[in-house]
Design a protein around this motif. Sequence first.
Motif, PDB file in Angstrom:
ATOM      1  N   ARG A 316      -0.459  11.599   1.870  1.00 23.77           N
ATOM      2  CA  ARG A 316      -1.458  12.459   2.527  1.00 23.77           C
ATOM      3  C   ARG A 316      -1.568  12.119   3.996  1.00 23.77           C
ATOM      4  NH1 ARG A 316      -7.657  13.365   0.245  1.00 23.77           N
ATOM      5  NH2 ARG A 316      -8.400  14.754   1.917  1.00 23.77           N
ATOM      6  N   TRP A 317      -1.568  10.811   4.313  1.00 24.85           N
ATOM      7  CA  TRP A 317      -1.639  10.429   5.724  1.00 24.85           C
ATOM      8  C   TRP A 317      -0.396  10.906   6.476  1.00 24.85           C
ATOM      9  CZ3 TRP A 317       1.513   7.713   8.958  1.00 24.85           C
ATOM     10  CH2 TRP A 317       1.005   7.494  10.245  1.00 24.85           C
ATOM     11  N   GLU A 320      -0.795  14.645   7.040  1.00 28.61           N
ATOM     12  CA  GLU A 320      -1.811  14.936   8.063  1.00 28.61           C
ATOM     13  C   GLU A 320      -1.290  14.580   9.459  1.00 28.61           C
ATOM     14  OE1 GLU A 320      -5.049  16.059   7.972  1.00 28.61           O
ATOM     15  OE2 GLU A 320      -5.067  16.498   5.819  1.00 28.61           O
ATOM     16  N   SER A 324      -0.291  17.136  12.813  1.00 32.78           N
ATOM     17  CA  SER A 324      -0.927  16.986  14.132  1.00 32.78           C
ATOM     18  C   SER A 324       0.067  16.576  15.221  1.00 32.78           C
ATOM     19  CB  SER A 324      -2.065  15.969  14.051  1.00 32.78           C
ATOM     20  OG  SER A 324      -1.561  14.680  13.743  1.00 32.78           O
TER      21      SER A 324
END
Length: 344
Positions: A316-317, A320, A324
């Motif tokens: 998930r990190w 994400e 970005s």
Amino acid sequence: MNTPKIAAMVGLATSLFVTAGAGAAEYNFKLHHFLGPQTPSHLETVAPWAEAIEKASDGRVEIEIFPSMSLGGTPPELVGQARDGVVDIVWTVNGYTAGLFPRTEVFELPFVHRNDPKATNLAMHDLFEDELRQEYKGLEVMFLHVHQGNGLHTVDKEVRSPEDVAGLKIRTPSRTGAWTIEALDAAPAAMPVPSLPQALSKKTVDAAFVPFEIIPSLKLEQQTNYQIEGADQTRFGTLVFQMSMNKGRWDALPEDIQQIFKDHSGPEWLAHLGQVWAENDDEGIAQAIAAGNTHIVLDQAQTDAFEKALEPVIARWVDEATKSGIDGEGLLQKARAAIEKHVE
């Protein structure tokens, strides 16, 4: 943030916490943080750092420390207070301002940081200039560090598997901590650590992810019955702390004063901090055991089960970060390699 109100409180707080001889130095700084003056964090991290700089400056520098948010505001506002120049220096938790330091978050992830604060401290130092500095705009970072790592403290639930965590409401201060809790089918409750004892006593949370070093300060042995960690002191992630100065204030300092700050914020200091926080963790769990609490150390198979259950947190990190514009997978591998380099 109510900046005028906070600024107006500086005079009152100064009378409460100013050190002897204030005003005699050429360079006076106000250092604001969120924990009490009797906590290990204050006594063994914040105060010694300030005192070492004052001593090295031969009296030219004075750092007044304001613990317990005594200049006003809340812990999530500390970064803004430093950026806005309301205070000169802050010591705070990155995760209190969720999403503001996404690159640095990689070091908080479970099973990236495992159990060695010294190694993670030095790894962040190694990668700071090339990978992390860009997200600290308005600040001059003195140093970043972590604690030993998040143990799981439960009120009345014995935990030996990921399934045992399901359904609990668990305190966390960061979004990576919230992702960890969600991956275990539990419910995250965001709050700064000073709010934790009341939340446990009122049963608004069932458990908390915090290091063992904070047990004596918050008397967590009175609010919980179980302290859980993985094999070989493996933890469920960690927190990144920063000691940062207002960038304008830093830029206005002469080079020799800047160098004093740098000399006392580098690898030697970070290695020392890693050792201090590890020792404080040992003392904290000893107090809980002495009070009759149960210290659960998972065996390797149980620890491996948690690692597998928490793999989605890392994914998930990475996702994400990539969305970005960060090379999430690349930074993850760099962080792991940098930590491994410093493991003894």
